[in-house]
Design a protein around this motif. Structure first.
Motif, PDB file in Angstrom:
ATOM      1  N   ASN A 273      44.500  30.687  45.204  1.00 58.33           N
ATOM      2  CA  ASN A 273      43.135  30.230  44.927  1.00 58.33           C
ATOM      3  C   ASN A 273      42.123  30.901  45.829  1.00 58.33           C
ATOM      4  N   ASN A 274      42.477  30.996  47.120  1.00 55.16           N
ATOM      5  CA  ASN A 274      41.546  31.617  48.058  1.00 55.16           C
ATOM      6  C   ASN A 274      41.371  33.101  47.769  1.00 55.16           C
ATOM      7  N   LEU A 275      42.478  33.774  47.486  1.00 55.77           N
ATOM      8  CA  LEU A 275      42.384  35.199  47.166  1.00 55.77           C
ATOM      9  C   LEU A 275      41.477  35.422  45.961  1.00 55.77           C
ATOM     10  N   TYR A 276      41.671  34.579  44.954  1.00 54.73           N
ATOM     11  CA  TYR A 276      40.888  34.698  43.725  1.00 54.73           C
ATOM     12  C   TYR A 276      39.421  34.383  43.987  1.00 54.73           C
ATOM     13  N   ASN A 277      39.148  33.295  44.698  1.00 56.92           N
ATOM     14  CA  ASN A 277      37.761  32.863  44.906  1.00 56.92           C
ATOM     15  C   ASN A 277      36.988  33.763  45.859  1.00 56.92           C
ATOM     16  N   TYR A 278      37.645  34.244  46.893  1.00 58.62           N
ATOM     17  CA  TYR A 278      36.919  35.056  47.881  1.00 58.62           C
ATOM     18  C   TYR A 278      36.974  36.551  47.562  1.00 58.62           C
ATOM     19  N   GLY A 279      37.931  36.962  46.750  1.00 61.20           N
ATOM     20  CA  GLY A 279      38.000  38.372  46.342  1.00 61.20           C
ATOM     21  C   GLY A 279      38.657  39.253  47.393  1.00 61.20           C
ATOM     22  N   LEU A 280      38.948  40.477  46.994  1.00 58.85           N
ATOM     23  CA  LEU A 280      39.711  41.373  47.862  1.00 58.85           C
ATOM     24  C   LEU A 280      38.923  41.820  49.100  1.00 58.85           C
ATOM     25  N   TYR A 281      37.630  42.084  48.909  1.00 58.93           N
ATOM     26  CA  TYR A 281      36.807  42.595  50.022  1.00 58.93           C
ATOM     27  C   TYR A 281      36.777  41.598  51.189  1.00 58.93           C
ATOM     28  N   ILE A 282      36.373  40.371  50.905  1.00 59.64           N
ATOM     29  CA  ILE A 282      36.291  39.355  51.960  1.00 59.64           C
ATOM     30  C   ILE A 282      37.696  39.069  52.523  1.00 59.64           C
ATOM     31  N   SER A 283      38.690  39.002  51.643  1.00 51.03           N
ATOM     32  CA  SER A 283      40.057  38.714  52.095  1.00 51.03           C
ATOM     33  C   SER A 283      40.572  39.796  53.037  1.00 51.03           C
ATOM     34  N   THR A 284      40.207  41.051  52.732  1.00 51.02           N
ATOM     35  CA  THR A 284      40.660  42.156  53.585  1.00 51.02           C
ATOM     36  C   THR A 284      40.024  42.068  54.972  1.00 51.02           C
ATOM     37  N   ILE A 285      38.720  41.784  54.997  1.00 52.86           N
ATOM     38  CA  ILE A 285      38.041  41.664  56.299  1.00 52.86           C
ATOM     39  C   ILE A 285      38.686  40.544  57.118  1.00 52.86           C
ATOM     40  N   VAL A 286      38.895  39.401  56.465  1.00 52.95           N
ATOM     41  CA  VAL A 286      39.469  38.261  57.184  1.00 52.95           C
ATOM     42  C   VAL A 286      40.907  38.565  57.620  1.00 52.95           C
ATOM     43  N   SER A 287      41.625  39.320  56.802  1.00 51.06           N
ATOM     44  CA  SER A 287      43.004  39.653  57.197  1.00 51.06           C
ATOM     45  C   SER A 287      42.987  40.502  58.469  1.00 51.06           C
ATOM     46  N   GLU A 288      42.017  41.420  58.563  1.00 49.82           N
ATOM     47  CA  GLU A 288      41.907  42.226  59.797  1.00 49.82           C
ATOM     48  C   GLU A 288      41.630  41.326  60.998  1.00 49.82           C
ATOM     49  N   ILE A 289      40.701  40.396  60.824  1.00 51.01           N
ATOM     50  CA  ILE A 289      40.330  39.528  61.950  1.00 51.01           C
ATOM     51  C   ILE A 289      41.515  38.636  62.352  1.00 51.01           C
ATOM     52  N   GLU A 299      48.686  43.512  48.091  1.00 52.15           N
ATOM     53  CA  GLU A 299      49.748  43.300  47.099  1.00 52.15           C
ATOM     54  C   GLU A 299      49.616  41.953  46.413  1.00 52.15           C
ATOM     55  N   ARG A 300      49.385  40.943  47.254  1.00 49.57           N
ATOM     56  CA  ARG A 300      49.299  39.597  46.713  1.00 49.57           C
ATOM     57  C   ARG A 300      48.090  39.450  45.785  1.00 49.57           C
ATOM     58  N   TYR A 301      47.013  40.130  46.163  1.00 48.00           N
ATOM     59  CA  TYR A 301      45.816  40.094  45.317  1.00 48.00           C
ATOM     60  C   TYR A 301      46.120  40.779  43.979  1.00 48.00           C
ATOM     61  N   ASN A 302      46.778  41.930  44.056  1.00 44.42           N
ATOM     62  CA  ASN A 302      47.096  42.657  42.823  1.00 44.42           C
ATOM     63  C   ASN A 302      48.061  41.891  41.932  1.00 44.42           C
ATOM     64  N   ASN A 303      48.841  41.003  42.555  1.00 44.32           N
ATOM     65  CA  ASN A 303      49.796  40.208  41.783  1.00 44.32           C
ATOM     66  C   ASN A 303      49.177  39.023  41.059  1.00 44.32           C
ATOM     67  N   LEU A 304      47.895  38.764  41.348  1.00 44.50           N
ATOM     68  CA  LEU A 304      47.240  37.643  40.645  1.00 44.50           C
ATOM     69  C   LEU A 304      47.285  37.913  39.143  1.00 44.50           C
ATOM     70  N   TYR A 305      47.470  36.858  38.345  1.00 44.16           N
ATOM     71  CA  TYR A 305      47.461  37.053  36.888  1.00 44.16           C
ATOM     72  C   TYR A 305      46.075  37.448  36.394  1.00 44.16           C
ATOM     73  N   ILE A 306      45.053  36.852  36.995  1.00 48.30           N
ATOM     74  CA  ILE A 306      43.682  37.241  36.621  1.00 48.30           C
ATOM     75  C   ILE A 306      42.864  37.461  37.894  1.00 48.30           C
ATOM     76  N   HIS A 307      41.822  38.307  37.764  1.00 51.29           N
ATOM     77  CA  HIS A 307      40.922  38.531  38.904  1.00 51.29           C
ATOM     78  C   HIS A 307      39.539  37.973  38.646  1.00 51.29           C
ATOM     79  N   ASN A 308      39.251  37.720  37.373  1.00 44.71           N
ATOM     80  CA  ASN A 308      38.057  36.944  37.020  1.00 44.71           C
ATOM     81  C   ASN A 308      38.235  36.368  35.616  1.00 44.71           C
ATOM     82  N   LYS A 309      37.263  35.545  35.227  1.00 49.86           N
ATOM     83  CA  LYS A 309      37.424  34.798  33.964  1.00 49.86           C
ATOM     84  C   LYS A 309      37.589  35.719  32.755  1.00 49.86           C
ATOM     85  N   THR A 310      36.978  36.893  32.801  1.00 50.76           N
ATOM     86  CA  THR A 310      37.055  37.766  31.626  1.00 50.76           C
ATOM     87  C   THR A 310      38.466  38.337  31.429  1.00 50.76           C
ATOM     88  N   ASP A 311      39.322  38.183  32.427  1.00 51.96           N
ATOM     89  CA  ASP A 311      40.716  38.647  32.268  1.00 51.96           C
ATOM     90  C   ASP A 311      41.570  37.677  31.440  1.00 51.96           C
TER      91      ASP A 311
END
Ligand code: ATP
Ligand code: MG
Length: 362
Positions: A273-289, A299-311
């Motif tokens: 849920n967090n990966l989906y809601n915050y997106g890859l950019y914010i998640s990557t920054i937070v992962s660095e911190i 990888e986990r982000y890419n494994n999401l079934y959808i990345h937004n509602k249009t998917d």
């Protein structure tokens, strides 16, 4: 050596004036770095420069200098001057044009910024800029205490150059900065942010942060948490850690990122849920911190079934047909439900499966 720049110097000289490249360009050329802007100093006044260059001079001009655009490059041409009185330890309020180079160089901030290049491409070094560059030392031109007192922006410029070039500050300069740090309050947040952006976005930003601490400027700059800053390759990742959202001026994108980064810092970033809601950019920054491997997040982000509602592999039209209903509010509810189930992998993103789910549940 930049030929266009030398051409401009030659043109000014042909009209009977002196002209030199000064500041950042000679400094960076000597160090071997690329320089983006070109500063020229001359004894020609702005009025005389306009007579020489005509329409190539931009109409927006600051007092005592003009901007020239030539072959897509920008040249800041400033008339030799003495800065006399300072307002709020920042802007000279009275300027006197002068006719000689040496006096113009004396009003500048650091020795490394006083090297010049003449129209033949020869370096002129009247105030030992080379020697200080060779020793990687930032030294004020003349009395450090006075230079810093006159203009507190020089504090941040000193730290910026030390950070970006990996130089050290001369001892007198350090003392002057410690003594006059409170004058930073007179600077606009815009100017402070401009310099801090350059410091924080440098790959060497941890040196700048350490210097801010060492020079006891944390409070004067209203930054907090400096002891705990985690290095990140993202500028906004540093801003998010120093708690200045309500003080410094950020644009809406920056504001939104800072808020989201701080929210996500308190959450599990590998949660779907967090990966989906915050997106890859914010998640990557937070992962660095947080010191979590970016690859895992990616990888986990890419494994999401959808990345937004249009998917989502079913359309509103299809749902209406299935349920034999006209489009209405109920669609939003169904899509929200599908989105949640897909993000949490409680359903597979296949049309037949989604159809079956909708039929059975609505
Ligand atoms: P860069 O362009 O890479 O940021 P720079 O040194 O060229 O670095 P500019 O702001 O373009 O910085 O200024 C050009 C020159 O004007 C400087 O090299 C310096 O000689 C002088 N200068 C700039 N700001 C100040 C200041 N606050 N006080 C005194 N001299 C200054
Ligand atoms: Mg410059």
């Amino acid at each position: 050596m930049n030929e266009v720049a030398l051409g401009i110097l030659k043109k000014i000289k042909a009209h009977g004036y002196l002209a030199y490249l000064v500041g950042g360009y000679p400094r960076d050329l000597y160090i071997g770095r690329d320089s983006l802007d070109y500063d020229i100093c001359t004894n020609a006044t702005p009025k005389e420069l306009k007579e020489i260059f005509g329409d190539s001079i931009l109409p927006t001009e600051q007092y005592g200098s003009v901007t020239l655009i030539s072959q897509g490059m920008r040249f800041e041409i400033t008339t030799f001057r003495k800065d006399i009185k300072y307002l709020n330890n920042r802007k000279p309020i009275e300027i006197e044009y002068i006719d000689n180079l040496l006096d113009d160089l004396k009003r500048r901030d650091f020795t490394m910024n006083t090297m010049c290049i003449d129209s033949d491409g020869i370096i002129i070094d009247l105030l030992n800029g080379k020697e200080d560059i060779d020793n990687k030392i930032i030294r004020t031109v003349g009395n450090a205490d006075l230079k810093i007192y006159e203009d507190s922006l020089r504090i941040l410029r000193a730290i910026r150059f030390a950070t970006v070039l990996d130089f050290d500050l001369d001892e007198d300069l350090k003392q002057a900065i410690k003594k006059h740090g409170a004058l930073l309050k007179n600077l606009s947040y815009y100017r402070k942010k401009e310099e801090l952006d350059k410091i924080f976005s440098s790959p060497n930003h941890m040196k700048g942060i350490k210097l801010i601490k060492e020079l006891e400027l944390e409070e004067d700059l209203e930054l907090s948490n400096l002891d705990n800053i985690v290095s990140t390759t993202y500028l906004i990742g540093i801003w998010a850690q120093v708690n200045v959202l309500n003080k410094y001026t950020f644009n809406n994108t920056e504001k939104e990122s800072i808020i989201k980064i701080n929210e996500l810092l308190d959450k599990d970033i590998l949660n779907y849920n967090n990966l989906y809601n915050y997106g890859l950019y914010i998640s990557t920054i937070v992962s660095e911190i947080k010191g979590i491997d970016k690859k895992i997040v990616n990888e986990r982000y890419n494994n999401l079934y959808i990345h937004n509602k249009t998917d989502i592999k079913i359309e509103a039209k299809e749902i209406c047909e299935l349920l034999n209903k006209k489009p209405g509010k109920f669609l939003k509810e169904i899509f929200n439900d599908l989105e949640y189930k897909l993000v949490n992998k409680l359903l597979e993103n296949k049309k037949e499966i989604l159809k079956k789910y909708v039929l059975e549940n609505y």
